[in-house]
Every structure is written in structure tokens, then in C-alpha cells.
Design a protein around this motif. Structure first.
Motif, short mmCIF file in Angstrom:
data_model
loop_
_atom_site.label_atom_id
_atom_site.label_comp_id
_atom_site.label_asym_id
_atom_site.label_seq_id
_atom_site.Cartn_x
_atom_site.Cartn_y
_atom_site.Cartn_z
N ASP A 34 0.84 -1.20 0.00
CA ASP A 34 0.00 0.00 0.00
C ASP A 34 0.87 1.25 0.00
OD1 ASP A 34 -2.34 -1.50 0.03
OD2 ASP A 34 -2.46 -1.50 2.22
N ASN A 35 1.94 1.20 0.77
CA ASN A 35 2.87 2.33 0.83
C ASN A 35 4.09 1.98 -0.02
OD1 ASN A 35 4.89 4.19 1.53
ND2 ASN A 35 3.97 4.51 3.55
N TYR A 39 8.30 -0.81 -1.01
CA TYR A 39 8.43 -1.61 -2.23
C TYR A 39 9.66 -2.52 -2.21
CZ TYR A 39 8.31 -2.76 -7.21
OH TYR A 39 8.26 -3.43 -8.39
N TYR A 40 10.79 -2.03 -1.74
CA TYR A 40 12.04 -2.80 -1.79
C TYR A 40 12.33 -3.58 -0.51
CZ TYR A 40 12.81 -0.38 -6.15
OH TYR A 40 12.67 0.08 -7.42
N LEU A 47 7.56 -11.50 -2.52
CA LEU A 47 6.25 -11.69 -3.16
C LEU A 47 6.31 -11.42 -4.66
CD1 LEU A 47 3.92 -10.20 -0.43
CD2 LEU A 47 3.83 -12.54 -1.33
N ARG A 48 7.04 -10.39 -5.06
CA ARG A 48 7.17 -10.11 -6.50
C ARG A 48 7.94 -11.22 -7.21
NH1 ARG A 48 7.77 -5.29 -4.35
NH2 ARG A 48 10.03 -5.23 -4.55
N VAL A 109 4.45 -9.72 5.94
CA VAL A 109 3.67 -8.49 5.74
C VAL A 109 2.78 -8.23 6.96
CG1 VAL A 109 1.79 -7.44 4.39
CG2 VAL A 109 3.72 -8.54 3.21
N GLU A 110 2.12 -9.29 7.44
CA GLU A 110 1.24 -9.13 8.61
C GLU A 110 2.02 -8.77 9.86
OE1 GLU A 110 -0.84 -12.86 8.76
OE2 GLU A 110 -1.88 -12.47 6.86
#
Length: 182
Positions: A34-35, A39-40, A47-48, A109-110
Motif C-alpha cells: 500500500d505504501n 516496495y524494496y 512476493l514479487r 507483511v502481517e
């Protein structure tokens, strides 16, 4: 003629169904935070990479080279089914491995969201975030080909599936290596 082609057909169908389900879950996983400042970070990068790996295993060509078998039509069908089984089995194996990596990254992430509690990284939560990253690395390290292969075999046996002619882990790894280099 061994009379097992029906079992081989069912086994191939099971592998293809499992792989299809895995592909659905892999494709449904998030790849962007979301933010975008995140990203990195390790979990989002994982995940990517899983999404890229999932797309690759879906798109790589099947090995359709089947040697001519002696013994007539049923023996040729057996050879073809064994080749298709290796292809489907290896794709399911890699799909399961990707899926498990995604699950680990989603847990990251959680955990990270709980640590940040709606805020941003700061000196007060740096050590907790570092521990979160270390936990992700530790979880990812346990997702080995050997573990995935054994877990899938245990699951297949528990489901009462026919596993008599399943490819060896070595065969699966050779198949995967050939797809990576192609």
C-alpha cells in the motif's frame, strides 16, 4: 502391457488439478505494498519474485519428446503418460514451493504491519523490524526441494493417491533446471 495406464491418467489429472489450484493462489497474492516506500523491503521483494516464478512455471514449454516405445499402443501410451506425469509433477512441485514462499512473505507483511501499527519505520521499532526480516529469511530457508517433495508425497499418500511411479526428486530437479536454462 501392465494395465496401469488408467492409474497413470488419474495421477496426471490429479497433478494438473493441483497445479491449477496453486497457480490460482500464486496469481492472487499481492505484489505491491500500500505504501510504495515499502516496495524494496524483503517481504515485498519475495512476493514479487514469487509472482515472476509462478508466471515462468506456467509459461515454460512442456517437454513433448517421448521415445517410441516397443510393445504396441499401450506401451506407447504408458511412455507418453510417464512423460506428461513428470511435466505435471515438476510443475506442481515448483508451484508448491512458490506458494509456500508466498505464504511466508505474507506472514512477514502481517507481522510488519503489527510492528508498524499504522506508522512508519523509526528507531524505536528498528530491532523488531530486523527480527521480522530475520524470521522471513529463516522461514524461506526451510522451503527446500527435499522438504517440498516429502510433504507433497505425504499429502498424496494421505489422500490415497497412486504414487507408485512418481518421478524422483532428482528427475524433478533436472526437469526444473532444463526449464530455467531454456
Amino acid at each position: 502391457m501392465d494395465g496401469l495406464n488408467e492409474y497413470r491418467q488419474i495421477r496426471v489429472a490429479d497433478m494438473l488439478a493441483d497445479f491449477r489450484s496453486l497457480q490460482y493462489y500464486i496469481a492472487a497474492a499481492p505484489v505491491d505494498p500500500d505504501n510504495m516506500e515499502d516496495y524494496y523491503t524483503e517481504g515485498w521483494a519475495a512476493l514479487r519474485q514469487c509472482a515472476i516464478d509462478g508466471q515462468h512455471i506456467l509459461n515454460c514449454a512442456a517437454d513433448t519428446s517421448v521415445p517410441n516405445a516397443r510393445g504396441g499402443r499401450e506401451e506407447q501410451e504408458k511412455a507418453e503418460l510417464q512423460q506428461v506425469l513428470l511435466d505435471a509433477f515438476a510443475r506442481r512441485h515448483e508451484g508448491q514451493k512458490i506458494y509456500l514462499r508466498q505464504e511466508a512473505a505474507q506472514r512477514w507483511v502481517e507481522r510488519r504491519a503489527l510492528i508498524l501499527n499504522g506508522g512508519r519505520p523509526r528507531s524505536e521499532n528498528r530491532s523488531a523490524l530486523k527480527a521480522c526480516d530475520q524470521q522471513l529469511r529463516a522461514e524461506l530457508a526451510t522451503i527446500t526441494d527435499q522438504n517440498v517433495y516429502g510433504d507433497l508425497l505425504d499429502s498424496d499418500i494421505a489422500l490415497g493417491r497412486w504414487t507408485t511411479e512418481d518421478p524422483s526428486l532428482r528427475s524433478v530437479l533436472r526437469w526444473l533446471a532444463a526449464r530455467r536454462s531454456a
